[in-house]
Motif scaffolding. Structure first.
Motif, PDB file in Angstrom:
ATOM      1  N   THR A 148     -12.373 -50.356  36.037  1.00 42.29           N
ATOM      2  CA  THR A 148     -12.260 -50.291  34.586  1.00 42.29           C
ATOM      3  C   THR A 148     -12.827 -48.973  34.064  1.00 42.29           C
ATOM      4  N   ARG A 149     -12.437 -48.639  32.864  1.00 38.81           N
ATOM      5  CA  ARG A 149     -12.946 -47.437  32.195  1.00 38.81           C
ATOM      6  C   ARG A 149     -13.665 -47.831  30.908  1.00 38.81           C
ATOM      7  N   GLN A 150     -14.593 -46.989  30.506  1.00 39.49           N
ATOM      8  CA  GLN A 150     -15.334 -47.201  29.274  1.00 39.49           C
ATOM      9  C   GLN A 150     -14.365 -47.238  28.104  1.00 39.49           C
ATOM     10  N   GLU A 151     -14.519 -48.224  27.232  1.00 40.31           N
ATOM     11  CA  GLU A 151     -13.546 -48.426  26.157  1.00 40.31           C
ATOM     12  C   GLU A 151     -13.704 -47.433  25.020  1.00 40.31           C
ATOM     13  N   THR A 152     -14.914 -46.975  24.754  1.00 38.92           N
ATOM     14  CA  THR A 152     -15.148 -46.021  23.676  1.00 38.92           C
ATOM     15  C   THR A 152     -15.714 -44.724  24.242  1.00 38.92           C
ATOM     16  N   GLY A 153     -15.454 -43.615  23.553  1.00 44.08           N
ATOM     17  CA  GLY A 153     -15.956 -42.326  24.005  1.00 44.08           C
ATOM     18  C   GLY A 153     -15.197 -41.840  25.229  1.00 44.08           C
ATOM     19  N   PRO A 154     -15.883 -41.092  26.098  1.00 44.43           N
ATOM     20  CA  PRO A 154     -15.223 -40.587  27.307  1.00 44.43           C
ATOM     21  C   PRO A 154     -14.721 -41.746  28.170  1.00 44.43           C
ATOM     22  N   ARG A 155     -13.572 -41.577  28.764  1.00 41.79           N
ATOM     23  CA  ARG A 155     -12.968 -42.642  29.575  1.00 41.79           C
ATOM     24  C   ARG A 155     -13.600 -42.683  30.973  1.00 41.79           C
ATOM     25  N   THR A 156     -14.924 -42.843  30.972  1.00 45.78           N
ATOM     26  CA  THR A 156     -15.679 -42.853  32.218  1.00 45.78           C
ATOM     27  C   THR A 156     -15.370 -44.104  33.027  1.00 45.78           C
ATOM     28  N   ARG A 157     -15.202 -43.930  34.342  1.00 42.92           N
ATOM     29  CA  ARG A 157     -14.997 -45.093  35.211  1.00 42.92           C
ATOM     30  C   ARG A 157     -16.296 -45.881  35.331  1.00 42.92           C
ATOM     31  N   LEU A 158     -16.187 -47.195  35.216  1.00 45.35           N
ATOM     32  CA  LEU A 158     -17.323 -48.089  35.352  1.00 45.35           C
ATOM     33  C   LEU A 158     -17.047 -49.027  36.528  1.00 45.35           C
ATOM     34  N   PHE A 159     -17.758 -48.818  37.615  1.00 47.13           N
ATOM     35  CA  PHE A 159     -17.516 -49.548  38.858  1.00 47.13           C
ATOM     36  C   PHE A 159     -18.305 -50.850  38.874  1.00 47.13           C
ATOM     37  N   SER A 160     -17.656 -51.935  39.214  1.00 47.02           N
ATOM     38  CA  SER A 160     -18.370 -53.179  39.474  1.00 47.02           C
ATOM     39  C   SER A 160     -18.972 -53.096  40.864  1.00 47.02           C
ATOM     40  N   VAL A 161     -19.934 -53.975  41.151  1.00 50.07           N
ATOM     41  CA  VAL A 161     -20.519 -53.981  42.492  1.00 50.07           C
ATOM     42  C   VAL A 161     -19.461 -54.349  43.525  1.00 50.07           C
ATOM     43  N   GLU A 162     -18.493 -55.195  43.124  1.00 48.03           N
ATOM     44  CA  GLU A 162     -17.400 -55.541  44.032  1.00 48.03           C
ATOM     45  C   GLU A 162     -16.552 -54.323  44.352  1.00 48.03           C
ATOM     46  N   ASN A 163     -16.320 -53.461  43.360  1.00 47.76           N
ATOM     47  CA  ASN A 163     -15.555 -52.236  43.588  1.00 47.76           C
ATOM     48  C   ASN A 163     -16.185 -51.363  44.660  1.00 47.76           C
ATOM     49  N   ILE A 164     -17.511 -51.285  44.649  1.00 42.43           N
ATOM     50  CA  ILE A 164     -18.216 -50.419  45.599  1.00 42.43           C
ATOM     51  C   ILE A 164     -17.978 -50.892  47.029  1.00 42.43           C
ATOM     52  N   PHE A 165     -18.086 -52.184  47.244  1.00 39.18           N
ATOM     53  CA  PHE A 165     -17.881 -52.710  48.593  1.00 39.18           C
ATOM     54  C   PHE A 165     -16.408 -52.658  48.998  1.00 39.18           C
ATOM     55  N   GLU A 166     -15.512 -52.767  48.040  1.00 40.90           N
ATOM     56  CA  GLU A 166     -14.084 -52.604  48.339  1.00 40.90           C
ATOM     57  C   GLU A 166     -13.798 -51.183  48.819  1.00 40.90           C
ATOM     58  N   LEU A 167     -14.434 -50.206  48.168  1.00 45.78           N
ATOM     59  CA  LEU A 167     -14.264 -48.817  48.592  1.00 45.78           C
ATOM     60  C   LEU A 167     -14.869 -48.584  49.974  1.00 45.78           C
ATOM     61  N   ALA A 168     -16.021 -49.214  50.229  1.00 47.10           N
ATOM     62  CA  ALA A 168     -16.651 -49.082  51.548  1.00 47.10           C
ATOM     63  C   ALA A 168     -15.740 -49.632  52.636  1.00 47.10           C
ATOM     64  N   ARG A 169     -15.118 -50.782  52.390  1.00 54.66           N
ATOM     65  CA  ARG A 169     -14.217 -51.370  53.373  1.00 54.66           C
ATOM     66  C   ARG A 169     -12.945 -50.525  53.530  1.00 54.66           C
ATOM     67  N   TYR A 170     -12.442 -50.007  52.418  1.00 58.99           N
ATOM     68  CA  TYR A 170     -11.251 -49.150  52.484  1.00 58.99           C
ATOM     69  C   TYR A 170     -11.523 -47.922  53.345  1.00 58.99           C
ATOM     70  N   ARG A 171     -12.680 -47.307  53.133  1.00 59.16           N
ATOM     71  CA  ARG A 171     -13.028 -46.109  53.903  1.00 59.16           C
ATOM     72  C   ARG A 171     -13.174 -46.446  55.386  1.00 59.16           C
ATOM     73  N   ALA A 172     -13.818 -47.582  55.687  1.00 59.28           N
ATOM     74  CA  ALA A 172     -14.008 -47.971  57.088  1.00 59.28           C
ATOM     75  C   ALA A 172     -12.671 -48.241  57.763  1.00 59.28           C
ATOM     76  N   ASN A 173     -11.779 -48.926  57.062  1.00 61.87           N
ATOM     77  CA  ASN A 173     -10.462 -49.212  57.633  1.00 61.87           C
ATOM     78  C   ASN A 173      -9.662 -47.928  57.848  1.00 61.87           C
ATOM     79  N   ARG A 174      -9.807 -47.001  56.937  1.00 63.01           N
ATOM     80  CA  ARG A 174      -9.097 -45.730  57.059  1.00 63.01           C
ATOM     81  C   ARG A 174      -9.605 -44.934  58.252  1.00 63.01           C
ATOM     82  N   ARG A 175     -10.873 -45.122  58.582  1.00 60.06           N
ATOM     83  CA  ARG A 175     -11.454 -44.423  59.727  1.00 60.06           C
ATOM     84  C   ARG A 175     -11.204 -45.152  61.042  1.00 60.06           C
ATOM     85  N   GLY A 176     -10.550 -46.309  60.952  1.00 58.72           N
ATOM     86  CA  GLY A 176     -10.210 -47.024  62.171  1.00 58.72           C
ATOM     87  C   GLY A 176     -11.179 -48.092  62.572  1.00 58.72           C
TER      88      GLY A 176
END
Length: 358
Positions: free
Chosen positions: A34-62
């Motif tokens: 998700t992105r911040q609704e007001t002001g700069p459209r900064t990405r706001l990561f949930s804790v679930e997003n962080i672990f999803e990215l960690a798993r994506y990176r690990a899978n990409r590395r084999g």
């Protein structure tokens, strides 16, 4: 489990990478952030997003290919040495590395269970009255996963908790009823059977995908948080483990506790011709205290082969973690702190010692 969102800088720190790499992984993976609704459209990561990215990176590395699987127990003969804090943070860091991690709470006090936001004392009625999600109730514990458990057996899927989503660490919680498992194992011993083998066989069958109730074949790391002292459950966990990770308080005299643990492992090896490899880690380290340095020299000289080449200093952040209501281990609640940096360094050294990283 709802937590305060993370900005890209914190995510980069948690994943040990750059902000540009995080943004690129988000675009490549298609993970919805998700992105911040007001002001700069900064990405706001949930804790679930962080672990999803960690798993994506690990899978990409084999890392989704066949790999080593490790069973370890975090254990100390006495309380107050930071055992549960290390277990919860190490398990979380392993998942941030993209490793599929299962943490099993074997301590009746259920401190680790509580650190991930699950109250073992909470009833359904109390949760409804307080407006608390039913998912935070502890219904089952590790005993419920054992064959022939008197209170009935359930599947791992029914018992496991996922505080940060599918890609985060999975938790098998504990509560006071876990004492029934210790009673069951005691009866096994009285009747002349090796109670230690029950847990070891459970892990063996589960890792080989031969037990539909306890299929742990997809996990890279299974981490027990064992109660201090020594009961039948702890003995079984130690016997079932490849490694025992023992925190050593550097502000107290711990040589007797380590000697006790060393004797326990020696006796286990003499009786069963196997025991877990001991890994010791210095905790509450203060290099400015003379006694601490003496303790370090003595411990390293006596148990040098087991000593992890990383230590964790005393920090007020650990004390605050125990009273923090965010239900986040310190590594997530204070990712920029010195304590978090030392936890990451120690976890890296631990993974290398266990052969899970090069």
């Amino acid at each position: 489990m709802s937590t305060k969102p993370f900005k890209v800088q914190a995510v980069a720190r948690l994943l040990a990478t750059t902000t540009d790499t995080v943004r690129r992984m988000v675009d490549e993976s298609g993970i919805e952030v998700t992105r911040q609704e007001t002001g700069p459209r900064t990405r706001l990561f949930s804790v679930e997003n962080i672990f999803e990215l960690a798993r994506y990176r690990a899978n990409r590395r084999g890392r989704n290919t066949k790999k080593k699987q490790v069973v370890a127990t975090v254990y100390a003969p006495k309380d107050g040495v930071g055992k549960t804090t290390l277990a919860s943070n190490f398990g979380t860091i392993f998942a941030l590395k993209g490793l599929r991690t299962l943490i099993i709470d074997l301590d009746l006090k259920a401190s680790l269970t509580l650190s991930f936001g699950y109250d073992s004392e909470l009833t359904c009625e109390e949760a409804i009255e307080a407006g608390i999600s039913q998912t935070r109730i502890v219904e089952y514990h590790f005993g419920n996963l054992i064959p022939d458990y008197p209170a009935g057996r359930v599947t791992l899927e029914e018992a496991v908790k996922r505080p940060y989503g599918e890609c985060g660490p999975h938790i098998v919680p504990a509560d006071l009823n876990l004492d029934r498992l210790d009673t069951m194992l005691t009866y096994e011993t009285i009747e002349g059977r090796n109670a230690e083998h029950i847990l070891a066989n459970l892990l063996k069958e589960g890792l080989a995908k031969k037990d539909r109730h306890f299929d742990v074949s997809d996990y890279d790391v299974i981490l027990f948080d064992a109660a201090p002292g020594k009961n039948r459950i702890t003995s079984g966990a130690l016997f079932a483990s490849d490694y025992v990770v023992s925190p050593v308080s550097m502000e107290k005299f711990s040589t007797k506790a380590l000697s006790y643990l060393s004797n326990v492992l020696s006796e286990m090896h003499d009786q069963f011709e196997r025991s877990p490899e001991l890994i010791t880690i210095g905790n509450f380290f203060d290099p400015n205290r003379v006694r601490v340095l003496g303790q370090l020299i003595t411990t390293a000289r006596t148990y040098g082969g087991s000593w992890l080449d990383a230590s964790i200093r005393r920090s007020e952040d650990f004390a605050k973690e125990l009273t923090d209501e965010s239900n986040l281990p310190l590594i997530l609640s204070k990712p920029n702190s010195q304590a978090a940096a030392e936890l990451r360094q120690s976890a890296d050294a631990l993974l290398k010692r266990m052969g899970l990283v090069g």
